[in-house]
Design a protein around this motif. Structure first.
Motif, mmCIF file in Angstrom:
data_model
loop_
_atom_site.group_PDB
_atom_site.id
_atom_site.type_symbol
_atom_site.label_atom_id
_atom_site.label_comp_id
_atom_site.label_asym_id
_atom_site.label_seq_id
_atom_site.Cartn_x
_atom_site.Cartn_y
_atom_site.Cartn_z
ATOM 1 N N LYS A 87 0.840 -1.203 0.000
ATOM 2 C CA LYS A 87 0.000 0.000 0.000
ATOM 3 C C LYS A 87 0.872 1.249 0.000
ATOM 4 O O LYS A 87 0.613 2.206 -0.741
ATOM 5 C CB LYS A 87 -0.932 0.008 1.215
ATOM 6 N N ALA A 88 1.910 1.238 0.814
ATOM 7 C CA ALA A 88 2.823 2.391 0.860
ATOM 8 C C ALA A 88 3.494 2.614 -0.487
ATOM 9 O O ALA A 88 3.603 3.749 -0.970
ATOM 10 C CB ALA A 88 3.870 2.172 1.951
ATOM 11 N N GLU A 89 3.929 1.520 -1.127
ATOM 12 C CA GLU A 89 4.584 1.625 -2.433
ATOM 13 C C GLU A 89 3.619 2.184 -3.483
ATOM 14 O O GLU A 89 3.988 3.049 -4.288
ATOM 15 C CB GLU A 89 5.088 0.245 -2.879
ATOM 16 N N ALA A 90 2.389 1.692 -3.481
ATOM 17 C CA ALA A 90 1.406 2.163 -4.464
ATOM 18 C C ALA A 90 1.128 3.654 -4.274
ATOM 19 O O ALA A 90 1.098 4.421 -5.246
ATOM 20 C CB ALA A 90 0.113 1.359 -4.332
ATOM 21 N N LEU A 91 0.951 4.066 -3.026
ATOM 22 C CA LEU A 91 0.708 5.485 -2.745
ATOM 23 C C LEU A 91 1.901 6.340 -3.178
ATOM 24 O O LEU A 91 1.731 7.427 -3.737
ATOM 25 C CB LEU A 91 0.434 5.678 -1.250
ATOM 26 N N TYR A 92 3.092 5.834 -2.934
ATOM 27 C CA TYR A 92 4.297 6.586 -3.312
ATOM 28 C C TYR A 92 4.341 6.814 -4.822
ATOM 29 O O TYR A 92 4.574 7.938 -5.294
ATOM 30 C CB TYR A 92 5.554 5.837 -2.856
ATOM 31 N N TYR A 93 4.119 5.764 -5.592
ATOM 32 C CA TYR A 93 4.222 5.895 -7.041
ATOM 33 C C TYR A 93 2.983 6.540 -7.663
ATOM 34 O O TYR A 93 2.993 6.866 -8.851
ATOM 35 C CB TYR A 93 4.516 4.533 -7.674
ATOM 36 N N MET A 94 1.940 6.745 -6.866
ATOM 37 C CA MET A 94 0.810 7.562 -7.315
ATOM 38 C C MET A 94 1.062 9.035 -7.019
ATOM 39 O O MET A 94 0.250 9.886 -7.342
ATOM 40 C CB MET A 94 -0.479 7.091 -6.630
ATOM 41 N N GLY A 95 2.209 9.310 -6.386
ATOM 42 C CA GLY A 95 2.554 10.687 -6.063
ATOM 43 C C GLY A 95 1.990 11.162 -4.736
ATOM 44 O O GLY A 95 2.129 12.331 -4.380
ATOM 45 N N LYS A 96 1.361 10.257 -3.973
ATOM 46 C CA LYS A 96 0.800 10.629 -2.672
ATOM 47 C C LYS A 96 1.847 10.350 -1.596
ATOM 48 O O LYS A 96 1.712 9.441 -0.770
ATOM 49 C CB LYS A 96 -0.494 9.849 -2.423
ATOM 50 N N PHE A 97 2.908 11.162 -1.644
ATOM 51 C CA PHE A 97 4.090 10.883 -0.835
ATOM 52 C C PHE A 97 3.815 10.953 0.663
ATOM 53 O O PHE A 97 4.353 10.171 1.443
ATOM 54 C CB PHE A 97 5.212 11.864 -1.202
ATOM 55 N N GLU A 98 2.965 11.940 1.069
ATOM 56 C CA GLU A 98 2.686 12.091 2.505
ATOM 57 C C GLU A 98 1.958 10.865 3.049
ATOM 58 O O GLU A 98 2.281 10.350 4.120
ATOM 59 C CB GLU A 98 1.837 13.356 2.749
ATOM 60 N N PHE A 99 0.949 10.383 2.305
ATOM 61 C CA PHE A 99 0.209 9.201 2.746
ATOM 62 C C PHE A 99 1.111 7.959 2.727
ATOM 63 O O PHE A 99 1.029 7.104 3.604
ATOM 64 C CB PHE A 99 -1.005 8.971 1.853
ATOM 65 N N ALA A 100 1.961 7.880 1.702
ATOM 66 C CA ALA A 100 2.899 6.752 1.636
ATOM 67 C C ALA A 100 3.784 6.734 2.876
ATOM 68 O O ALA A 100 4.039 5.675 3.462
ATOM 69 C CB ALA A 100 3.759 6.859 0.377
ATOM 70 N N LEU A 101 4.233 7.910 3.281
ATOM 71 C CA LEU A 101 5.104 8.021 4.457
ATOM 72 C C LEU A 101 4.402 7.495 5.706
ATOM 73 O O LEU A 101 5.016 6.839 6.560
ATOM 74 C CB LEU A 101 5.522 9.486 4.643
ATOM 75 N N VAL A 102 3.097 7.764 5.811
ATOM 76 C CA VAL A 102 2.314 7.265 6.953
ATOM 77 C C VAL A 102 2.402 5.739 7.040
ATOM 78 O O VAL A 102 2.668 5.165 8.107
ATOM 79 C CB VAL A 102 0.829 7.691 6.809
ATOM 80 N N PHE A 103 2.221 5.073 5.896
ATOM 81 C CA PHE A 103 2.162 3.607 5.920
ATOM 82 C C PHE A 103 3.551 2.972 5.984
ATOM 83 O O PHE A 103 3.697 1.875 6.509
ATOM 84 C CB PHE A 103 1.353 3.114 4.729
ATOM 85 N N TYR A 104 4.561 3.658 5.458
ATOM 86 C CA TYR A 104 5.930 3.177 5.674
ATOM 87 C C TYR A 104 6.237 3.191 7.173
ATOM 88 O O TYR A 104 6.850 2.258 7.708
ATOM 89 C CB TYR A 104 6.943 4.057 4.944
ATOM 90 N N HIS A 105 5.804 4.254 7.865
ATOM 91 C CA HIS A 105 6.026 4.342 9.305
ATOM 92 C C HIS A 105 5.260 3.256 10.052
ATOM 93 O O HIS A 105 5.775 2.654 10.995
ATOM 94 C CB HIS A 105 5.606 5.724 9.816
ATOM 95 N N ARG A 106 4.029 3.012 9.641
ATOM 96 C CA ARG A 106 3.238 1.973 10.313
ATOM 97 C C ARG A 106 3.893 0.605 10.137
ATOM 98 O O ARG A 106 3.933 -0.205 11.062
ATOM 99 C CB ARG A 106 1.817 1.956 9.751
ATOM 100 N N GLY A 107 4.385 0.365 8.929
ATOM 101 C CA GLY A 107 5.060 -0.899 8.679
ATOM 102 C C GLY A 107 6.324 -1.046 9.492
ATOM 103 O O GLY A 107 6.608 -2.115 10.046
#
Length: 484
Positions: free
Chosen positions: A91-111
């Motif tokens: 999920k974090a990877e998908a958000l990152y490559y969709m350009g939603k970097f802030e949301f991706a960062l949230v899920f990288y942290h959760r992981g």
């Protein structure tokens, strides 16, 4: 239907599911993503809630640049277990490559909170923070809340989003200084962006609805968000890797002279090359790659600042297509050229890619010593634990083929450790079998039996009857050798 018939039917479904899942994993590793998706999809028709299948299919979608589909599958894998770390990572990877970097960062942290030793989450945090800094300034302004479910974001996080093309800045907010850059990046689509913004300013029109019942305002904002995502990606200092299939930008057709937006042309071309190859059309992929390479070579580094990097990616694409076509000698030449350019530009990821492909060519032609040489050079460049798992396994397998059983065992043990770190049962089976085979050749029968028994236990947990039968046969042979 009797209970016996029902049990038999249930077992049959288990066998079919396990086979489909294994085939999907194998096709993914071979880069045949379309067929892997088909296999995972069929498996999901048998077990609709299987999170392993959803993650496997999400990884395929990521490789093909279909990030929204990847996100849907990643979220589906988290439906029953919100702490499933593999789903969180996808999920974090998908958000990152969709350009939603802030949301991706949230899920990288959760992981990372769940799996603090997993390097992938650490690297994800680093690249997301870097992307945020490039796009909107320092990431320290982004407030993260690690608690809560993986599919819902607090309202505070939503308000932390940077101003995009879909939002109206107040009179106190200055117009972006990068408007000219945005125009250059979007090229012919910049006029579309301005047109959509003007439509959004027409309140009467924006309040209308489509025939399907959607608000026009939502449709327009969705289109603007896509263009904004495109701009974000193209504005990154580090270009998107051409080998990951994660290039989803619009572009114009190539001309004899460089187009006004060469980056878009190249990204679109690389996407087409990758799509042709993954769909099984190696000849079409090769033809397109050679055409783009010829065009690129006619441009200066002023037109394409990262010309050598893109040229290396094209050599890699040509090499992969030639491998599929069976022309391994020519494939090797192109992969070595890719390595030469990557080394010259000091591009770690590209070097890792080239070393992997060169090793694959040598292994396919039975030149195991050369395969080991290049794969061992790749080892220090790999941070993904799953990649380490199969890399260690492949090196160990080559040593086993060369009858260098001690080295084979040592790499097998490293593969076991990596597979256990990420809790990948299938690779735990493969790695344990490799160690057991090596110990058998070394006549360390007790150790051999122990590793075979571990592999057998895990194969039974997976309901992989083919693996169970093969391992059981090898285990029986080892026990007979011990008794002699």
């Amino acid at each position: 239907m009797s209970d016996t018939d029902a049990d038999h039917e249930g077992q049959k479904h288990k066998d079919v599911f396990s086979t489909l899942l294994a085939v999907g994993d194998c096709l993914f590793l071979k880069g045949v993503y379309n067929k892997a998706i088909d296999s995972y999809t069929t498996a999901l028709s048998i077990r609709p809630d299987d999170k392993t299948c959803f993650v496997g299919r999400a990884k395929c979608f990521m490789k093909m640049g279909q990030f929204e589909n990847a996100l849907k599958d990643a979220e589906a894998s988290l439906k029953e277990d919100e702490t499933y770390f593999k789903g969180l990572y996808q999920k974090a990877e998908a958000l990152y490559y969709m350009g939603k970097f802030e949301f991706a960062l949230v899920f990288y942290h959760r992981g990372q909170k769940l799996r603090p030793l997993m390097q992938e989450f650490k690297l994800g945090i680093q690249k997301a923070e870097g992307a945020i800094e490039n796009s909107v300034g320092s990431p320290s302004s982004v407030k993260l809340k690690i608690k809560g479910g993986p599919t819902l974001l607090p309202e505070e996080e939503k308000r932390e989003q940077p101003i995009t093309a879909t939002q109206h800045p107040t009179t106190n907010q200055k117009i972006s200084k990068c408007e000219k850059t945005t125009k250059q990046l979007l090229g012919e689509f910049y006029s579309d962006k301005k047109f959509l913004e003007n439509l959004l300013n027409n309140e009467d029109l924006a309040k209308g609805k489509t025939k399907g019942g959607e608000r026009l305002q939502d449709v327009i904002q969705s289109c603007l968000s896509s263009l904004d995502t495109c701009t974000k990606f193209l504005s990154q200092k580090k270009p998107i890797s051409a080998t990951e299939g994660q290039r989803k930008q619009k572009c114009s057709k190539p001309n004899r002279s460089p187009p006004s937006e060469p980056a878009l042309f190249l990204l679109k071309s690389l996407e087409e090359i990758d799509t042709e190859l993954t769909s099984g059309n190696a000849e079409g992929s090769l033809r397109k790659a050679e055409e783009v390479m010829k065009t690129l070579q006619g441009w200066s580094e002023t037109d394409v600042p990262n010309k050598k990097e893109v040229l290396g990616s094209l050599h890699s694409c040509v090499g992969n297509a030639l491998m599929d076509l069976g022309d391994l000698d020519k494939a090797l030449e192109h992969h070595k050229k890719d390595l030469e350019l990557a080394s010259h530009c000091k591009l770690t990821q590209a070097m890792s890619r080239a070393l992997d492909n060169i090793g694959q060519v040598y292994a396919q032609t039975g030149q195991y010593t050369q395969a080991i040489e290049f794969w061992e050079k790749k080892v220090p460049l790999v941070f993904d634990v799953l990649e380490k798992t199969w890399l260690f396994h492949n090196i160990g397998w080559c040593y086993l083929e060369l009858k260098r059983h001690q080295e084979a065992r040592d790499y097998g043990i490293r593969s076991v450790a990596a597979a256990e770190e990420i809790a990948d049962v299938k690779w735990q089976i493969n790695a344990n079998v490799l160690v057991a085979q090596s110990e058998l050749k070394l006549k360390n029968f007790e150790s051999c039996i122990s590793y075979f028994e571990r592999a057998l236990s895990k194969a039974r947990l997976q309901d992989d009857h083919c693996a169970v039968n093969a391992i059981q046969k090898a285990l029986d042979e080892a026990k007979q050798r011990l008794q002699q």
